[in-house]
Structure formats: structure tokens, C-alpha cells
Write a protein that holds these residues in place. Structure first.
Motif, PDB file in Angstrom:
ATOM      1  N   ASN A 567       0.810  -1.221   0.000  1.00  0.00           N
ATOM      2  CA  ASN A 567       0.000   0.000   0.000  1.00  0.00           C
ATOM      3  C   ASN A 567       0.845   1.273   0.000  1.00  0.00           C
ATOM      4  OD1 ASN A 567      -2.399  -1.505   0.157  1.00  0.00           O
ATOM      5  ND2 ASN A 567      -2.260  -1.603   2.405  1.00  0.00           N
ATOM      6  N   ARG A 568       2.153   1.133   0.070  1.00  0.00           N
ATOM      7  CA  ARG A 568       2.982   2.326   0.259  1.00  0.00           C
ATOM      8  C   ARG A 568       2.811   3.340  -0.874  1.00  0.00           C
ATOM      9  NH1 ARG A 568       7.186   2.509   3.997  1.00  0.00           N
ATOM     10  NH2 ARG A 568       8.179   4.566   4.005  1.00  0.00           N
ATOM     11  N   ALA A 569       2.653   2.863  -2.087  1.00  0.00           N
ATOM     12  CA  ALA A 569       2.489   3.779  -3.219  1.00  0.00           C
ATOM     13  C   ALA A 569       1.215   4.605  -3.105  1.00  0.00           C
ATOM     14  CB  ALA A 569       2.484   2.990  -4.528  1.00  0.00           C
ATOM     15  N   HIS A 570       0.261   4.158  -2.265  1.00  0.00           N
ATOM     16  CA  HIS A 570      -0.995   4.895  -2.108  1.00  0.00           C
ATOM     17  C   HIS A 570      -0.826   6.142  -1.256  1.00  0.00           C
ATOM     18  CE1 HIS A 570      -3.499   1.980  -4.153  1.00  0.00           C
ATOM     19  NE2 HIS A 570      -3.044   1.007  -3.380  1.00  0.00           N
ATOM     20  N   TRP A 571       0.219   6.184  -0.410  1.00  0.00           N
ATOM     21  CA  TRP A 571       0.325   7.329   0.493  1.00  0.00           C
ATOM     22  C   TRP A 571       1.704   7.986   0.525  1.00  0.00           C
ATOM     23  CZ3 TRP A 571       4.089   6.740   4.153  1.00  0.00           C
ATOM     24  CH2 TRP A 571       4.454   5.448   4.514  1.00  0.00           C
ATOM     25  N   ASP A 572       2.773   7.275   0.175  1.00  0.00           N
ATOM     26  CA  ASP A 572       4.119   7.821   0.303  1.00  0.00           C
ATOM     27  C   ASP A 572       4.455   8.672  -0.924  1.00  0.00           C
ATOM     28  OD1 ASP A 572       6.703   8.434   0.858  1.00  0.00           O
ATOM     29  OD2 ASP A 572       7.363   6.378   1.247  1.00  0.00           O
TER      30      ASP A 572
END
Length: 715
Positions: A567-572
Motif C-alpha cells: 500500500n505504500r504507493a498509495h500514500w508515500d
């Protein structure tokens, strides 16, 4: 029985009463020495008529009954300084005159002061004996010293380094003995001593250093914990007496269950029934000030740390602030009134100030001035209590008053675990200082209640046990094999990363950051600081932005979302959409989600790694990360000191919103996010509008991404 009331020429009425009256003893007036035949005592200069008149004025004295003494003793334990109304009520109940009640309490307080004098005198005598023995041992070591090369006795001019060190230590001990001898002579008199600081103190009095390259308390005039006069010497015995009463209350309140304690708003922790409390205990701090409200909670848990280690962390201001870095901001020990027995913390009394914080830029901090007292109660039980003393200092107002609060620590007998009962009982004034988003969270008592303190202690204890162990669960390192020393260096780096982050996400008044009022809005707080030669920070002008927002899902759900690398690409926003891979982790808790993880991103394959600490408990969750140059990480892996590795942390603190109902896992979360970036590489450079706009866009974009994700998945 009414003591003779003489004229008080020095304003201290307690020095003119007879201590015999405390236990029902007999006081003698001037006439009690007269045998009734005044004519046979010509030296009195009285005739028969005068003698009869004098005899008629004699007062009759009698002993207090056992019932009267027991009732006054019981009342004294709860309230040693009754006011006029309380004394009149006691006189009515016990059938004594108002002055009899007044003088009995004066005598009792004087008796307690004398006991304190004897206690300190014994302490000083014991310390003096110990230092004399050490002095003699060092003298014998010097006289019997020999050369390590030839074995002969060493001449004075050929003194080795070890002997020179011993002589210096001997001189210091001689000074200490002289100093303690003077103190011992002072306390043998009848006057109350002023409890001067002994040498050397077992607790540090310096300010808490957060690794920012400066001491937070270097200039007290710049602090929100205001400059104030040190308490008078005459008040110190009274303050110690107040701490003893607070300790007695802590022991009683913490061991009582229903009806004093009820299930709290969250359905798990215990909250104090204030009506029942007021009936059972005397209001030692007086009525609650106007505008203040009460918070009181209790929590019990088993913590994997032995009692002496826990007490040491509570009594050492640096360790206390580090252990509870997410709760305690600025903290300072001002003075130790009494030190513990034989170098321990058993019987220590110390004056402290502290700033308590919620990890959000929208909630103001709480400040307290209090005395902390620790005592070994026997059978492996320790107790540490705080009670506010700001009412002893004029013209000083704090927005948080600590009623008897603290913890009981019971040794479980296995050498590494303790049963801890934590109690928080405070008066707070947060009018106009809490954003509406946080009102329910603060009023529910979850923000700084007993459950929050104890959950933090338990998590830190697990982290200490696992993060520094020689063997812990660890994923395979793709880049290099990390050594035990390398692991310790990495844990130290993560410790500093979290401290840096906590300093930027709160509304604390610490002088390390300067708020940019022209850019700070209701939603985003923007701050700046200059880094010149601060170790662990890149040189230049650093910008920090922080904000808070609400998400309608429990905090554990958000935590699981943030730590999932998918999910990191969704918020970072810093990875620019590139996929990140976890290459290693060090487990720091019983829950494997608590860990220090290393990430590599394809976008920074050759330059950077990401150090990230994930931590969660029942009261809060943390995801804190910082990019680190790969060459610096190689030095960390090799076990080099990571104190000088430059880092600028960003991350999240996720808190429950206080809306969850008992037996229901619902409720939302308060997500607090903070970014730190290097705006200018030169400390002399000026900030530009574009730099501020950049960090504001980064933080708002992150907020929008997270809100959009949960809005879509909860629709």
C-alpha cells in the motif's frame, strides 16, 4: 487539655507548644509548679492573698482519651493542616475545645518534623561512615602500591596513572566527608534543617537532551515552564510531609476496587468515582480551581522489567523522558530534598517540572510542578508518587495539577517481570486549548490516562528486551549481513529518529523549533529551525509541517494499511509511486508488527534506504521513517556510532478518537502526520515561499491520498 499559650515573638506558633500533648501527655502551666503554700516561698514575692488569686486562675489539665487521640491521628493522616472550619467540627465531635484541637495538630506536625530530622541525621551519619571507610581503603591502596614493572614500592614522584587517579579520588572524598560532617552537625540541633543538596547526587539535575545539539533547558526564560522562585527552606519539610501523605493515599486508592473505581468510557480501563472519593479521602490540595476539570484512571498490567529498573527510569529525568518520549516533553529535576538509602531510590524526594503532550499540533501541552517520592514498601513492592506543589510558589500558574498519582510495582519473583498498577489523578485546565476534533479524545481520559502510560511502558520494555537481544527474529539481509553491533547501532538510530519526529509533531513550546505564523493555518502548522553543527542533522535550514485529520476506521486498521508495503504507493509521496521492498527487519515486540524495518525503493536503488519503525499498542500506533544515504547505512551496519548519521524523519501517529463504545471495536481515528525536509543547504540562507509551499503540498497530498483510499474502501 489546653496547652499554655505564650506570646509568640517570632511568628512561629508551632515552636511554643509542648510535644507531650500529642500523645495525651500533660502540659504544665506556670501555676503547676506551685505547691499551694506561697507564703513559704518568699522568693516568689507573693503574699497569701496573691497566692489565692493565682491559685484560682490555675487551669485544670487532663489527658486526651484514647478515642480522641485515635480520631485526631486518623484525621491527621488524611489532612495534616485542617482549616478553622475542620477544627471546629472536630472539637464538636470529640468534645474538646477549639484551641485544644489547634494545638494538638501543631504538636503533631512538630513531632513529625523532629522525626524527619532524626531520619536525615541517621542518613548523613551512615553516609559519613561509608565515605570514611572508602577514604581509608584508598589510603591503604596508595601506601601498599607497587610498580607493575619491577614489583617494588613506587616512589611518589614515579606515581602511576592508577595511583594518581586514586589520590584525586581521595581528595574528593575528603571534601565530601568534611561537607557531610558539617551537615550532620547542623541536623543535630532542634531547628528544622533546610535539606541541602548532598554530593554526589544519584539523580541528574541537568536538562533533558533530545539529541538536538542543545539542552532544552539551557535558558529557563525561554520556556513555557516558567521561571519561578525555588521553594523556601521553611516549606521543604511541609512539602516532604505532603509527599508522605500522597504516598499513603496512593497506596490506599490503588488497592481499593468497587465502588471507588468504575469501568471507564472505553469499557476497559477504570475511572474514579469522584463522589465516592470525596467521601473517603480528605481533599489535600483543596477545592478544584475554577475552570479546571478532574481526570482519574487506573490500569494494571504485567511488564517485563524488574522493579528496580522501572523505579530507576521513573526517578532519572533523562530516562523518564526517553521512556515516555511520546507523552513527556520538557522535563527537569530542580532539586533533591532527600536522597535514598545506601545510594538507592528508597526514600528519595525530588522537585520536578514536566510538560505532558499529545502527539498532535492541535492540542496544547500540560505543565506541572510537583514533588516525586519513591519508597520500597517491603516484600518486593515499590511505590512512586507525584503530587503538585505549585501552591507553595506565589504568582505561578500551571494548567495541570497532579493529585496523588503514580504507580505500585510488585516484583513477581522471577527477576525480569513486575505487576504494575498505574494511577493518574489530575486537575486540568484546557479551556480554548483543544481543537474540536480532539475534545472527545481528551475528555474521555484516554489521551494521558493510566492506560496510555502503562501501555507505553510495556511496549518500551518489550523493545528493550528484544531489540538488544543477541538473537531475535530477523529477515534475511539482501545487501549485507548485519552484525550484533550493527543491530545496536541501527536501534540507536531509530531511537533518535523517533525523538526528532516527536519534537516536530506536537504543539510543544520547545525552543528547538520556531513557528512560522504567517504560513501556519488552522489545518497545517509550519515550523523551522537552523542546523549549524548539530550532530545527526544535515546542515542548513530545516522545515517541518504537521497536521491532523480524522478517518472513520479504528486506529489498528490504519496502522495495518500504513505498514503494508503493497500500500505504500498509495500514500508515500516521497517514493513517487515506485514500489518499495522490505529488505530486513528487527522485531521489537511480542507482536511482530512492532519492528524496525529497512526498505529499498527502485526509485532510489543506488542512493537511499528507508529506515522505518512501526510500533503499536492498545492506545496508539506509530509509523515513523527517514531516508538515509546508503553509504551512511553501510557504516551503521558495520557497528559504527550512528549518532552522527544525518536524518530528517517523517511519519504518522494514529490515535483513537474516543468515540468507541464499551464492547464495540468501532470509532474512528485521529491521524497526525508530520514531514521534515531540508529547505536550504546553508544555515545563512533565507526561506523562500516555494520551500514552504513544497512541504505544505507534500503533507496535504498525503492527507488527501489516505482519506480518498478509506473513503473508497468504506463506501
Amino acid at each position: 487539655m489546653v496547652p499554655v499559650e505564650r506570646n509568640n515573638t517570632n511568628g512561629d506558633e508551632e515552636t511554643n507548644v509542648n510535644n507531650n500533648n500529642v500523645n495525651g501527655g500533660m502540659n504544665l502551666g506556670d501555676g503547676d509548679l506551685d505547691n499551694g503554700n506561697t507564703s513559704e516561698n518568699p522568693e516568689n514575692g507573693l503574699g497569701n492573698d496573691q497566692g489565692r488569686r493565682r491559685s484560682s486562675k490555675r487551669k485544670r489539665y487532663h489527658r486526651h482519651s484514647q478515642h480522641q487521640i485515635q480520631e485526631m491521628e486518623s484525621f491527621f493522616k488524611e489532612c495534616p493542616h485542617p482549616d478553622d472550619k475542620q477544627r471546629k467540627e472536630l472539637s464538636r465531635q470529640l468534645g474538646l475545645e477549639h484551641l485544644q484541637i489547634k494545638f494538638w495538630f501543631q504538636n503533631k506536625r512538630t513531632q513529625n518534623k523532629n522525626q524527619l530530622e532524626r531520619h536525615e541525621n541517621n542518613q548523613l551519619r551512615s553516609e559519613n561512615d561509608r565515605l570514611r571507610a572508602d577514604n581509608q581503603r584508598y589510603r591503604e591502596a596508595i601506601l601498599n602500591s607497587s610498580c607493575p614493572s619491577c614489583g617494588k614500592q613506587t616512589a611518589l614522584c614515579e606515581m602511576s596513572f592508577e595511583e594518581h587517579h586514586l589520590r584525586l579520588e581521595n581528595a574528593k572524598l575528603s571534601e565530601d566527608i568534611h561537607h557531610l560532617a558539617g551537615l550532620a552537625a547542623n541536623v543535630t540541633g532542634n531547628q528544622v534543617t533546610s535539606y541541602p543538596a548532598l554530593s554526589p547526587p544519584p539523580v541528574p539535575t541537568q536538562a533533558v537532551d533530545f539529541g538536538m545539539g542543545r539542552e532544552v533547558f539551557a535558558n529557563m526564560d525561554n520556556l513555557s515552564i516558567r521561571s519561578f522562585a525555588v521553594v523556601n527552606n521553611a516549606d521543604k519539610p511541609v512539602i516532604i510531609e505532603l509527599a508522605l501523605v500522597a504516598m499513603d493515599e496512593l497506596l490506599k486508592v490503588s488497592q481499593i476496587g468497587d465502588p471507588l473505581w468504575k469501568v471507564g468510557a472505553d469499557g476497559t480501563s477504570l475511572a474514579l468515582d469522584f463522589n465516592e472519593y470525596n467521601r473517603a479521602f480528605c481533599n489535600g490540595l483543596g477545592p478544584v480551581p475554577d475552570g479546571f476539570r478532574l481526570e482519574a484512571s487506573k490500569e494494571t498490567a504485567v511488564v517485563f522489567m524488574n522493579p528496580t529498573d522501572i523505579v530507576g527510569r521513573l526517578m532519572n529525568v533523562n530516562q523518564w523522558s526517553t521512556t515516555f518520549a511520546g507523552i513527556v516533553g520538557k522535563a527537569m529535576t530542580h532539586e533533591a530534598l532527600l536522597f535514598g538509602v545506601n545510594g538507592s531510590y528508597d526514600g528519595t524526594f525530588q522537585l520536578m517540572t514536566a510538560e505532558y503532550k499529545v502527539l498532535s499540533p492541535l492540542v496544547s501541552t500540560r505543565e506541572s510542578y510537583f514533588i516525586r517520592h519513591s519508597k520500597h514498601q517491603g516484600d518486593g513492592l515499590w511505590a512512586v508518587v507525584d503530587v503538585s506543589i505549585d501552591h507553595f510558589v506565589q504568582n505561578v500558574e500551571f494548567n495541570c495539577r497532579r493529585r496523588p498519582s503514580g504507580c505500585l510495582i510488585q516484583d513477581l519473583g522471577n527477576g525480569f517481570a513486575s505487576r504494575v498498577t498505574w494511577l493518574e489523578h489530575v486537575e486540568v485546565d484546557d479551556r480554548g486549548k483543544v481543537n474540536s476534533m480532539f475534545k472527545q479524545y481528551m475528555s474521555s481520559g484516554q489521551a494521558l490516562g493510566a492506560k496510555r502510560w502503562l501501555a507505553t511502558l510495556d511496549r518500551v520494555a518489550q523493545r528493550l528486551a528484544l531489540a538488544t537481544a543477541s538473537i531475535t527474529p530477523m529477515e534475511r539481509i539482501e545487501l549485507t549481513q548485519i552484525s550484533i553491533q550493527g543491530k545496536k547501532s541501527l536501534v540507536k538510530l531509530s531511537d533518535r529518529m523517533m525523538k526528532y519526529f516527536f519534537s516536530g509533531v506536537t504543539a510543544s513550546n520547545e525552543d528547538v523549533w520556531c513557528t512560522l505564523t504567517n504560513y501556519t493555518t488552522e489545518s497545517v502548522k509550519v515550523m523551522t529551525r537552523k542546523s549549524l553543527s548539530d550532530p545527526g542533522l544535515p546542515p542548513g535550514v530545516i522545515l517541518c509541517a504537521a497536521t491532523s485529520f480524522w478517518v472513520p476506521v479504528p486506529h489498528q486498521v490504519i496502522f495495518d494499511f500504513l505498514i503494508d508495503e503493497k500500500n505504500r504507493a498509495h500514500w508515500d509521496v516521497l517514493t513517487h509511486g515506485a514500489v518499495s521492498h522490505k529488505v530486513s527487519q528487527i522485531v521489537t515486540g511480542k507482536d511482530s508488527k512492532n519492528c524496525i524495518a529497512l526498505y529499498r525503493s527502485l526509485a532510489h536503488q543506488r542512493k537511499m534506504m528507508m529506515v522505518q519503525e512501526n510500533a503499536t499498542d492498545a492506545t496508539a500506533s506509530y509509523v515513523i521513517y527517514a531516508p538515509v544515504d546508503i553509504s551512511e547505512m553501510d557504516r551503521v551496519f558495520s557497528g559504527s556510532d550512528s549518532s552522527f548519521t544525518p536524518i530528517l524523519p517523517s511519519g504518522f501517529v494514529v490515535l483513537p478518537d474516543g468515540m468507541a463504545q464499551p464492547g464495540n471495536e468501532g470509532g474512528g481515528s485521529l491521524v497526525n502526520v508530520s514531514f521534515q525536509i531540508l529547505a536550504e543547504s546553508s544555515p545563512a540562507s533565507l526561506l523562500t515561499v516555494s520551500s514552504v509551499a513544497t512541504i505544505e503540498n507534500l503533507i496535504l497530498s498525503t492527507v488527501q491520498r489516505i482519506q480518498a483510499y478509506f473513503h473508497f474502501h468504506n463506501a
